[in-house]
Each structure stands twice: as C-alpha cells, then as structure tokens.
Design a protein around this motif. Structure first.
Motif, PDB file in Angstrom:
ATOM      1  N   GLY A   1     -20.177 -11.139 -23.066  1.00 46.58           N
ATOM      2  CA  GLY A   1     -19.648 -11.893 -24.024  1.00 46.58           C
ATOM      3  C   GLY A   1     -18.423 -12.204 -23.728  1.00 46.58           C
ATOM      4  O   GLY A   1     -17.479 -12.438 -24.552  1.00 46.58           O
TER       5      GLY A   1
ATOM      6  N   LYS B   1     -16.052  -8.941 -19.217  1.00 47.47           N
ATOM      7  CA  LYS B   1     -17.148  -8.258 -18.977  1.00 47.47           C
ATOM      8  C   LYS B   1     -17.855  -8.924 -17.647  1.00 47.47           C
ATOM      9  O   LYS B   1     -18.404  -8.235 -17.092  1.00 47.47           O
TER      10      LYS B   1
ATOM     11  N   TYR C   1     -22.055 -15.996 -22.265  1.00 49.88           N
ATOM     12  CA  TYR C   1     -22.970 -16.487 -22.964  1.00 49.88           C
ATOM     13  C   TYR C   1     -22.397 -16.967 -24.206  1.00 49.88           C
ATOM     14  O   TYR C   1     -23.066 -18.078 -24.918  1.00 49.88           O
TER      15      TYR C   1
HETATM   16  N1  LIG Z   1     -36.045   0.644 -24.954  1.00 48.53           N
HETATM   17  C1  LIG Z   1     -35.612   1.903 -24.738  1.00 48.53           C
HETATM   18  O1  LIG Z   1     -36.097   2.744 -24.042  1.00 48.53           O
HETATM   19  C2  LIG Z   1     -33.993   1.959 -24.569  1.00 48.53           C
HETATM   20  C3  LIG Z   1     -33.382   3.078 -24.009  1.00 48.53           C
HETATM   21  C4  LIG Z   1     -32.057   3.004 -24.276  1.00 48.53           C
HETATM   22  C5  LIG Z   1     -31.104   1.856 -24.573  1.00 48.53           C
HETATM   23  N2  LIG Z   1     -32.057   0.786 -25.318  1.00 48.53           N
HETATM   24  C6  LIG Z   1     -31.307  -0.339 -25.889  1.00 48.53           C
HETATM   25  O2  LIG Z   1     -30.757  -1.026 -24.744  1.00 48.53           O
HETATM   26  C7  LIG Z   1     -29.526  -1.456 -25.423  1.00 48.53           C
HETATM   27  C8  LIG Z   1     -28.145  -0.867 -24.633  1.00 48.53           C
HETATM   28  O3  LIG Z   1     -27.929   0.235 -24.986  1.00 48.53           O
HETATM   29  P1  LIG Z   1     -26.631   0.806 -24.531  1.00 48.53           P
HETATM   30  O4  LIG Z   1     -26.617   2.153 -24.875  1.00 48.53           O
HETATM   31  O5  LIG Z   1     -26.217   0.495 -22.952  1.00 48.53           O
HETATM   32  O6  LIG Z   1     -25.395  -0.008 -25.475  1.00 48.53           O
HETATM   33  P2  LIG Z   1     -24.133  -0.768 -25.481  1.00 48.53           P
HETATM   34  O7  LIG Z   1     -23.407  -0.325 -24.004  1.00 48.53           O
HETATM   35  O8  LIG Z   1     -23.672  -0.564 -26.381  1.00 48.53           O
HETATM   36  O9  LIG Z   1     -24.627  -2.410 -25.255  1.00 48.53           O
HETATM   37  C9  LIG Z   1     -25.018  -3.092 -26.250  1.00 48.53           C
HETATM   38  C10 LIG Z   1     -25.018  -4.393 -25.537  1.00 48.53           C
HETATM   39  O10 LIG Z   1     -25.765  -5.427 -26.263  1.00 48.53           O
HETATM   40  C11 LIG Z   1     -25.113  -6.488 -26.138  1.00 48.53           C
HETATM   41  N3  LIG Z   1     -25.395  -7.531 -27.174  1.00 48.53           N
HETATM   42  C12 LIG Z   1     -25.520  -6.914 -28.754  1.00 48.53           C
HETATM   43  N4  LIG Z   1     -25.820  -7.944 -29.490  1.00 48.53           N
HETATM   44  C13 LIG Z   1     -25.983  -9.243 -28.707  1.00 48.53           C
HETATM   45  C14 LIG Z   1     -26.126 -10.694 -28.905  1.00 48.53           C
HETATM   46  N5  LIG Z   1     -26.547 -10.867 -30.103  1.00 48.53           N
HETATM   47  N6  LIG Z   1     -26.134 -11.265 -28.089  1.00 48.53           N
HETATM   48  C15 LIG Z   1     -26.004 -10.986 -26.629  1.00 48.53           C
HETATM   49  N7  LIG Z   1     -25.663  -9.591 -26.424  1.00 48.53           N
HETATM   50  C16 LIG Z   1     -25.714  -8.915 -27.186  1.00 48.53           C
HETATM   51  C17 LIG Z   1     -23.782  -6.357 -26.017  1.00 48.53           C
HETATM   52  O11 LIG Z   1     -22.989  -7.372 -25.074  1.00 48.53           O
HETATM   53  P3  LIG Z   1     -21.531  -8.063 -25.194  1.00 48.53           P
HETATM   54  O12 LIG Z   1     -20.620  -6.987 -25.689  1.00 48.53           O
HETATM   55  O13 LIG Z   1     -21.410  -8.909 -24.029  1.00 48.53           O
HETATM   56  O14 LIG Z   1     -21.646  -9.233 -26.464  1.00 48.53           O
HETATM   57  C18 LIG Z   1     -23.624  -5.155 -25.130  1.00 48.53           C
HETATM   58  O15 LIG Z   1     -23.500  -5.192 -23.802  1.00 48.53           O
HETATM   59  C19 LIG Z   1     -29.527  -1.121 -26.786  1.00 48.53           C
HETATM   60  O16 LIG Z   1     -29.820  -2.141 -27.679  1.00 48.53           O
HETATM   61  C20 LIG Z   1     -30.279   0.086 -26.812  1.00 48.53           C
HETATM   62  O17 LIG Z   1     -31.006   0.337 -28.206  1.00 48.53           O
HETATM   63  C21 LIG Z   1     -33.423   0.652 -25.295  1.00 48.53           C
END
Ligand SMILES: NC(=O)c1ccc[n+]([C@@H]2O[C@H](COP(=O)([O-])OP(=O)(O)OC[C@H]3O[C@@H](n4cnc5c(N)ncnc54)[C@H](OP(=O)(O)O)[C@@H]3O)[C@@H](O)[C@H]2O)c1
Length: 336
Positions: free
Chosen positions: A182, A186, A201
């Motif tokens: 974003g 970054k 984006y």
């Molecule tokens: N399924 C699983 O097993 C699992 C396990 C771990 C984590 N996760 C998920 O993976 C994601 C990342 O986790 P993390 O701990 O690395 O979190 P994080 O560092 O806080 O990252 C969140 C990211 O989401 C992006 N984002 C949020 N809303 C957005 C939107 N509307 N459009 C585009 N980008 C958006 C942000 O990008 P910008 O800042 O560039 O906007 C940011 O880079 C989280 O959603 C978490 O719940 C899933």
C-alpha cells in the motif's frame, strides 16, 4: 516430568482482559503450565506478534478447544521441562515453536512436534519471528498452491509478516515473484528482499500490472489475505490452471464473482487456517521446514524482516503498531 533449573509456580503473562482495543492486553500472574505427554515446557525469551492475535484480542478469533486463552502463536526460548514420551529434546535446548496460543508469557506448553531448533546464528527475537509465518507460507504456497520453480507467484500484502516470508521463500525456490503493497516505501522493501515486481495497489490496478509483467499469462499461484473484491480480480490475474490460496479475508468474507473464470481457466481456489490443525499435521510441516528451509535460514538466504521489538508488558503497544499498519515485517515481544 523432567525439569532442569527450578521452575517457578507462577509467571507473568499478557491476558485479554475483555474483547477490545490494544489496552485490554494486561499483565497477569498465572500458574506456569505443566507439560503433558508428548509436550515440552519452554522458558520463553521472545514471542512473535501476528495479525490473528489482534483478531483474538477483538473477540473475533477464539482459541481452538484445549488451547490457552492467552494470545501468542509463536515463541523462541529454552526447553525448561519435558513431559513423558519426549526423545528428541533436552533441558536447555534453544528452540522456537509454533503454539496454539499462550505465547505472550514467560512459559508456554507446546507439543514437541511443533518445536524446531533455533536456526543457526539466530537471536531469540529473530527466531520468534519465524514459526507462524513459515508454517503458514510453506503449507499454503508450496503444498496447497503447489508453486514450482519458474512459475509466477502473486503475493498480496507483501510487506506483512506473511508477505515478506512468501516473497523470500518463493524467490529462494526459483519463482518469479510479484507483490502488492500500500505504499512506495513498502514496495521498495519488498523489492529489496527479492520481489521481482512490486505494485502499489493504491496507485495501480494489480490485474493490469500482473498481466503486463507476465506478457499476458497471469500468475500461477496467488496468495491472498484480502478477499472481498480481490476474489474476482484474482481470477482475472490468474494464469490458466492457476491456484488461488485464501489465508484471510480482511476486505470481506462475502464476495460476488464471475465463476465462469474458474471453468474457462481451470482455476483452483482453495485456502486454510493453521491454528486448528492437528499436532500431527504441524509436525509434518515442521519436519519439511527443517529439511528444506532451516539450511536457508542458517545461511541467511532467507531471514525474517524485523520491524519493532517491545517488552512483553508493552504488548499493547505492539498491537497498536500492527493496527496502525505502518510496520514492515515482524513485530516481536522481548520476554527476557
Ligand atoms: N490462514 C492462516 O493460517 C493464517 C496464518 C497467519 C496469518 N494469516 C493472515 O495473514 C494475514 C497477514 O498476517 P500478518 O500477521 O503477516 O499481518 P500484518 O503484518 O499485519 O499484515 C496485514 C497485511 O494485510 C494487508 N491488507 C490489509 N487490508 C488490505 C486491503 N484491504 N487491501 C490490500 N491489502 C490489505 C496490509 O497491506 P498494506 O499495509 O500494504 O495495506 C498488510 O500488509 C492476516 O490477515 C492474517 O490473519 C492467516
């Protein structure tokens, strides 16, 4: 139970006093957990902070049955006590581990199959930044998504903990990596750690940019944590036989999409969540990571991108930082 140094009966932990903002994270004194059969007790030196912890704090991501109510999905530290049926680990071993909860504490009880040795040369704060992201990315990008050398991976949220891990691992295993983020800052950070193309984006349509970067072919695998209107746009950005792996739905769990794209391009849209999976499943990923990825961590071909480190009792500040969304890479708690 076998233990080395004297283990106190009580410990400091960060609890969620009620669902809400960062300030509901409060230090509490709790009983030190006892490891059961197949489990070890870790004296925690550092704990990683992840977006799912924020969701749990808000009351939107309850711990699975049997897991600690304390937040914290990954730690590094020393083995402090062994439950029955443990052969690999010894008291004092330096380890990091995936935990089903309870990481924001001085001690945590973990199944031995979720434990890995500290990568060579790593500090505890670096090692605590590894498990949750590496387990998640390995399973979703390489196992579910089946990413192969020479293919193109599109990673949304490239500067997140998950995103930075996916960029580095995919690049290390020979994929062409496109990512979205974003801001220019970054995007620059993503390019520095191995992304071949970074799309801001907020300024550019990622579908058009992916098509341009791949001479119209599209991405073979897409790792998506956004959902919402990205569902349709991912179908457009995907290559024929593309695999889209959903790991979160931050922009919405309900979407309208043209599903004919799935037929025409023979797409696979899948997804998973790591936390509720069985200990056997996690042990299998741990074994693969140790064989395939630990050597890369040991030579720093891949390494967690560190954002900020806070003391355990300032966990609320760590959550505030994550929710501000300015961080690049991992936020970690220093537990001492
Ligand atoms: N399924 C699983 O097993 C699992 C396990 C771990 C984590 N996760 C998920 O993976 C994601 C990342 O986790 P993390 O701990 O690395 O979190 P994080 O560092 O806080 O990252 C969140 C990211 O989401 C992006 N984002 C949020 N809303 C957005 C939107 N509307 N459009 C585009 N980008 C958006 C942000 O990008 P910008 O800042 O560039 O906007 C940011 O880079 C989280 O959603 C978490 O719940 C899933």
């Amino acid at each position: 139970m076998a233990s080395g140094q004297k283990i106190p009966a009580r410990m400091t932990a960060i609890a969620i006093s009620e669902p809400g903002g960062p300030r509901v994270l409060k230090p509490e004194t709790r009983d030190v957990p006892q490891p059961g059969p197949g489990e070890i007790l870790i004296k925690v030196h550092a704990a990683g902070v992840n977006r799912p912890d924020v969701q749990q704090r808000k009351g939107a991501y309850p711990p699975p049955p049997g897991a600690s109510d304390l937040p914290g999905l990954e730690v590094s530290g020393e083995v402090a006590a062994l439950g029955d049926q443990i052969s690999r680990w010894r008291i004092g071993d330096r380890v990091c581990a995936l935990t089903p909860g309870g990481g924001y504490a001085e001690y945590v009880r973990v199944h031995a199959g979720s434990v890995l040795p500290l990568p060579a040369g790593f500090t505890h704060t670096e090692a605590a930044a590894v498990p949750e992201n590496y387990f998640t990315v390995w399973h979703n990008v390489f196992e579910r998504g089946g990413l192969k050398k020479g293919e193109t991976l599109l990673v949304h949220g490239g500067s997140s903990g998950i995103g930075t891990t996916a960029i580095q691992l995919a690049s290390a295993f020979g994929a062409y990596v496109i990512t979205t983020a974003g801001s220019q800052e970054k995007c620059d950070a993503c390019l520095k750690i191995g992304a071949d193309r970074a799309i801001n984006y907020r300024e550019q349509d990622f579908v058009t940019a992916v098509k341009e970067a791949t001479e119209g072919r599209g991405a073979n695998v897409i790792l998506d944590m956004v959902g919402g209107d990205y569902v349709q746009r991912n179908y457009e950005a995907a290559a024929v036989e593309g695999r889209i792996v959903q790991i979160a739905v931050q922009a919405g769990a309900v979407a309208s999409a043209d599903f004919s794209k799935i037929m025409v391009k023979r797409l696979t849209h899948t997804g998973s969540t790591l936390r509720p999976r069985t200990v056997e499943f996690k042990a299998a990923i741990a074994a693969t990571l140790e064989a395939q990825v630990w050597p890369l961590l040991g030579t720093r071909k891949v390494a967690p991108v560190m954002d900020m480190i806070y003391p355990l009792t300032d966990a609320w500040r760590a959550h505030e930082r994550m929710e501000e969304g300015e961080h690049i890479g991992k936020i970690v708690l220093d537990v001492g």
